[in-house]
Write an enzyme that holds these catalytic residues in place. Structure first.
Site, PDB file in Angstrom:
ATOM      1  N   ALA A  47       0.850  -1.196   0.000  1.00 56.18           N
ATOM      2  CA  ALA A  47       0.000   0.000   0.000  1.00 56.18           C
ATOM      3  C   ALA A  47       0.882   1.241   0.000  1.00 56.18           C
ATOM      4  O   ALA A  47       1.178   1.819   1.050  1.00 56.18           O
ATOM      5  CB  ALA A  47      -0.917  -0.012   1.216  1.00 56.18           C
ATOM      6  N   CYS A  49       0.276   4.223  -0.841  1.00 61.43           N
ATOM      7  CA  CYS A  49      -0.387   5.431  -0.344  1.00 61.43           C
ATOM      8  C   CYS A  49      -0.333   5.521   1.186  1.00 61.43           C
ATOM      9  O   CYS A  49      -0.574   6.594   1.752  1.00 61.43           O
ATOM     10  CB  CYS A  49      -1.843   5.472  -0.809  1.00 61.43           C
ATOM     11  SG  CYS A  49      -2.023   5.654  -2.602  1.00 61.43           S
ATOM     12  N   VAL A  87      13.104  -6.722 -15.819  1.00 60.94           N
ATOM     13  CA  VAL A  87      13.006  -6.909 -17.265  1.00 60.94           C
ATOM     14  C   VAL A  87      13.810  -5.805 -17.938  1.00 60.94           C
ATOM     15  O   VAL A  87      13.577  -4.615 -17.699  1.00 60.94           O
ATOM     16  CB  VAL A  87      11.535  -6.880 -17.719  1.00 60.94           C
ATOM     17  CG1 VAL A  87      11.453  -6.968 -19.247  1.00 60.94           C
ATOM     18  CG2 VAL A  87      10.752  -8.015 -17.076  1.00 60.94           C
ATOM     19  N   ALA A 308      -3.964   6.121  -7.750  1.00 57.68           N
ATOM     20  CA  ALA A 308      -4.142   4.718  -7.364  1.00 57.68           C
ATOM     21  C   ALA A 308      -5.509   4.166  -7.750  1.00 57.68           C
ATOM     22  O   ALA A 308      -5.623   2.991  -8.121  1.00 57.68           O
ATOM     23  CB  ALA A 308      -3.933   4.576  -5.854  1.00 57.68           C
ATOM     24  N   ASN A 312      -6.008   0.643  -9.898  1.00 52.44           N
ATOM     25  CA  ASN A 312      -6.622  -0.567  -9.368  1.00 52.44           C
ATOM     26  C   ASN A 312      -7.722  -1.087 -10.284  1.00 52.44           C
ATOM     27  O   ASN A 312      -7.821  -2.297 -10.526  1.00 52.44           O
ATOM     28  CB  ASN A 312      -7.180  -0.288  -7.971  1.00 52.44           C
ATOM     29  CG  ASN A 312      -6.137  -0.440  -6.886  1.00 52.44           C
ATOM     30  OD1 ASN A 312      -5.910  -1.535  -6.387  1.00 52.44           O
ATOM     31  ND2 ASN A 312      -5.480   0.660  -6.519  1.00 52.44           N
ATOM     32  N   TYR A 433     -30.350  12.449   4.805  1.00 53.24           N
ATOM     33  CA  TYR A 433     -30.342  13.537   5.787  1.00 53.24           C
ATOM     34  C   TYR A 433     -30.754  13.040   7.164  1.00 53.24           C
ATOM     35  O   TYR A 433     -31.764  12.364   7.326  1.00 53.24           O
ATOM     36  CB  TYR A 433     -31.292  14.666   5.362  1.00 53.24           C
ATOM     37  CG  TYR A 433     -31.698  15.572   6.512  1.00 53.24           C
ATOM     38  CD1 TYR A 433     -30.732  16.282   7.228  1.00 53.24           C
ATOM     39  CD2 TYR A 433     -33.035  15.688   6.904  1.00 53.24           C
ATOM     40  CE1 TYR A 433     -31.093  17.093   8.287  1.00 53.24           C
ATOM     41  CE2 TYR A 433     -33.403  16.503   7.966  1.00 53.24           C
ATOM     42  CZ  TYR A 433     -32.425  17.202   8.659  1.00 53.24           C
ATOM     43  OH  TYR A 433     -32.772  18.002   9.715  1.00 53.24           O
TER      44      TYR A 433
END
Length: 569
Positions: A47, A49, A87, A308, A312, A433
């Site tokens: 993660a 973030c 790679v 992100a 995803n 509300y």
């Protein structure tokens, strides 16, 4: 699809959101394929973030950041995960890639039927003097966070300089402050949070000031001093800042070297060109996330949106399509949110600055309202800025600054933009509300109604008094007497709203009157009274005194930063 015995080989380069997500979805779609995921670093799915909050110990469990491991991906999804392998080239004609083992340098070729490029973006590290000294860090990976935490502990860090006032930069500042570190924030742009319109960043500036952060705006870095480790950073203005740690949050750029060498098409922003199925110019090679351009939902133009959330979702789409599906990804609109101390700022769609740069015909509307019913204890103001297409009333963008409930409102507005809704349609939404959560007219509804009034000419607005091209302009303050004690706009006449019908004759009918209150609601009422009492030239100051103060706060911060630089050089 009958995929149990497909025998297809899917190779994914890079993990985290896009790569790991694509791998997991591909397996759910196709049990018979061989899936190989190659990751240059030691962690395949984390993660990123959450890294600033781990640095500041708000997230204390390091393991919570590691979403999947090679072992978990193997046991649950039968994915062959190879970490610490890079790679180095793609041979499209043979449909192979060349892989180098990071630790040994050994190379080998790996064939593929479908290839996914998920290398993302890399931090911008300018080639400046001293940039390679120890004590200078980026924050993009778990090893980065580990090194920062170790440096802070071992070096007994007391002072820090954070360079770059974007999302990651401000999150890092906040978490360093929590560690008791004195922080200086340097930003080359004339404001913090450059994606936002300047006045909306005032809440962030106030919180940075409250936290004791020294903010320097409009100044870039020219190099670092030090022998074994960095001891100071030099700014373009000549200012020199000494510190024990330096964190770079200058920005990122797509890591397209591998794709470029393979002859894949790049867009204007330097990111990969992909179609709606997330295929590159080679139909057997897919990409997305921070590596590729995507359609901006507001105007349909392809742009680079390195966030992100879209990455995803794109991982899922790629996993479907490399398994034989035809799922499309429609695009994104840059919806973002950040916390700075007690303030929360969020944005979606186009900012006013972007709309202006694109030459769009639009107007702006501000409203300020409590995040829940005012009579229920604890209501906190939020200011909502809407950017609206003049001809249609379609919402083009929105920004919000407040403390509580900002996330809920920006998501409603983001949904409205994606649905191409007009402000009239937004004003008619049926939103939840109850006094602890909202008002009978939610702040989103209030903002849309205010914009609707502008669109239909019920009220004429100006953002600043100087917008009116007339010599005979008057300013009318309709706030209560106790409110004006804290200050008024220069040259304003004060007549409280509740006295206006009895005192309107005090106003020169030949003047163009700009009317304001605290937030713009009472001044709207006042403009309607004055128009119907015969004053022909009446304008509401959009956002009222609060937005004017926001603009003033930003201007003063810019001036203070400039004055401080002059004094210190």
């Amino acid at each position: 699809m009958d995929d149990k015995q497909s025998g297809k080989k899917i190779v994914i380069v890079g993990g985290v959101a896009l790569g790991a997500g694509a791998a997991a979805k591909a397996r759910r779609m196709d049990e018979g394929s061989e899936i190989v995921l190659i990751e240059r670093g030691p962690y395949v799915s984390f993660a990123n973030c959450g890294l600033p909050y781990y640095v500041g110990n708000e997230i204390s469990d390091r393991g919570a950041l590691l979403l999947n491991t090679p072992e978990s991906l193997k046991s649950r999804f039968n994915i062959d995960v190879r970490v610490l392998q890079e790679v180095v080239s793609i041979n499209r004609s043979d449909k192979t890639i060349t892989v180098r083992k990071v630790e040994s340098g050994e190379t080998y070729d790996e064939p593929y039927d479908k290839l996914v490029l998920a290398m993302g973006a890399k931090p911008i590290v300018p080639p400046l003097p001293g940039i390679q000294l120890s004590g200078i860090f980026n924050l993009r990976s778990v090893p980065d966070a580990d090194q920062i935490k170790s440096w802070v502990s071992q070096q007994l860090v007391k002072r820090a300089v954070v360079i770059g006032a974007g999302f990651i930069g401000l999150e890092t500042v906040e978490n360093l402050v929590k560690l008791g570190i004195e922080v200086t924030l340097v930003e080359k742009a004339p404001q913090v949070l450059p994606p936002f319109d300047a006045e909306m960043t005032a809440a962030a500036l106030r919180e940075l000031n409250r936290m004791g952060v020294h903010v320097i705006l409009g100044d870039g870095i020219s190099g670092f001093d030090g022998v074994d480790k960095a001891t100071a950073v030099n700014l373009e203005s000549g200012l020199r800042l000494e510190a024990d740690i330096f964190l770079l949050g200058i920005g990122v750029r797509p890591e397209t070297g591998l794709a470029k060498d393979a002859g894949l098409e790049l867009g204007v922003a330097g990111a990969l060109v992909i179609n709606e199925y997330l295929q590159t110019s080679d139909p057997d090679i897919y990409s997305g996330g921070d590596l590729a351009e995507i359609v901006h939902l507001v105007d349909g133009v392809r742009r680079w949106i390195p966030l992100a959330g879209p990455a995803n979702k794109q991982g899922r789409v790629i996993g479907i399509n490399v398994s034989g599906g035809k799922e499309t990804f429609d695009g994104a609109q840059g919806t973002s949110i950040v916390r700075v101390g007690r303030a929360t700022l969020a944005t979606t769609g186009f900012s006013e600055r972007t709309a202006k740069s694109l030459g769009l015909n639009f107007f702006v509307s501000f409203t300020t309202a409590g995040h829940h019913a005012g009579y229920y204890p604890g209501a906190k103001d939020m200011t909502i800025k809407l950017i609206v297409e003049t001809s249609t009333g379609r919402l083009l963008g929105a920004e919000i600054a407040g403390r509580e409930g900002v996330d809920k409102r920006i998501d409603v507005l983001a949904t409205a933009i994606a649905a191409r809704m007009t402000v009239s349609q937004i004003a008619a939404l049926d939103l939840a509300y109850a006094p602890p959560f909202s008002s009978a007219k939610d702040p989103v509804i209030m903002a849309a109604m205010a914009a609707e009034n502008v669109q239909y000419g019920t009220v004429r607005t100006v953002q600043v008094v100087e917008d009116l091209p007339f010599d005979n302009v008057g300013i009318l303050d309709v706030r209560r007497p106790d409110e004006v004690e804290a200050g008024m706009l220069p040259g304003a006449v004060h007549i409280p709203l509740d006295e206006l019908r009895d005192r309107f004759t005090e106003l020169d009918t030949n003047k163009h009157w700009v009317v304001y209150c605290r937030s713009g609601q009472r001044s709207y009422f006042a403009t309607q009274i004055l128009l119907r009492l015969g004053l022909p030239h009446v304008y509401n100051l959009s956002g009222g005194y609060l937005v004017q103060q926001m603009r003033q706060d930003v201007a003063e911060s810019q001036k203070s930063a400039s004055d401080a630089k002059v004094a210190m050089i």
